[in-house]
Scaffold this motif. Sequence first.
Motif, PDB file in Angstrom:
ATOM      1  N   ILE A 153      19.544 -19.987 -23.603  1.00 25.14           N
ATOM      2  CA  ILE A 153      18.611 -20.727 -22.745  1.00 25.14           C
ATOM      3  C   ILE A 153      19.407 -21.442 -21.657  1.00 25.14           C
ATOM      4  N   TRP A 154      18.997 -21.205 -20.445  1.00 25.48           N
ATOM      5  CA  TRP A 154      19.595 -21.841 -19.267  1.00 25.48           C
ATOM      6  C   TRP A 154      18.520 -22.706 -18.617  1.00 25.48           C
ATOM      7  N   LEU A 155      18.824 -23.970 -18.383  1.00 22.86           N
ATOM      8  CA  LEU A 155      17.922 -24.854 -17.644  1.00 22.86           C
ATOM      9  C   LEU A 155      18.252 -24.725 -16.163  1.00 22.86           C
ATOM     10  N   ILE A 156      17.234 -24.825 -15.329  1.00 22.62           N
ATOM     11  CA  ILE A 156      17.394 -24.596 -13.894  1.00 22.62           C
ATOM     12  C   ILE A 156      17.041 -25.850 -13.115  1.00 22.62           C
ATOM     13  N   GLN A 157      17.892 -26.149 -12.148  1.00 19.83           N
ATOM     14  CA  GLN A 157      17.561 -27.180 -11.169  1.00 19.83           C
ATOM     15  C   GLN A 157      17.774 -26.567  -9.792  1.00 19.83           C
ATOM     16  N   ALA A 158      16.760 -26.661  -8.950  1.00 25.06           N
ATOM     17  CA  ALA A 158      16.787 -26.093  -7.607  1.00 25.06           C
ATOM     18  C   ALA A 158      16.828 -27.225  -6.590  1.00 25.06           C
TER      19      ALA A 158
END
Length: 112
Positions: A66-71
């Motif tokens: 699982i990779w969390l994403i911040q844009a």
Amino acid sequence: MAEQLRGRDRSQPPQLLYARLRAMDPLAFEELLLESLERRGHKVTRNHRYTGDGGIDGQVVIEGAIWLIQAKRYAGIIRPDHVVAFQTLCQSRGCRSLFIHTGRTGLEAEGL
């Protein structure tokens, strides 16, 4: 935007592509990233709301992790404190992190 970037706009100079990404609505930019990951065959989980998301814009499963994403859409140099805060959040949840941005990585942020 995804169709344009894969099609007719694919050969544009990078500086023009970055300018278009920086000009996008922040929510549309997040959705573009999530849609792109989905199109690559990854399982994506979207947030139920965009405000008050706790710094996580979505998550993706890549090779079972699982990779969390911040844009972030930056016009200039990225802020190292944003990267550190996101790394800390991801570590506290036992997840990997994808900090995706349109800015320049300054010397302070290299190696984070």
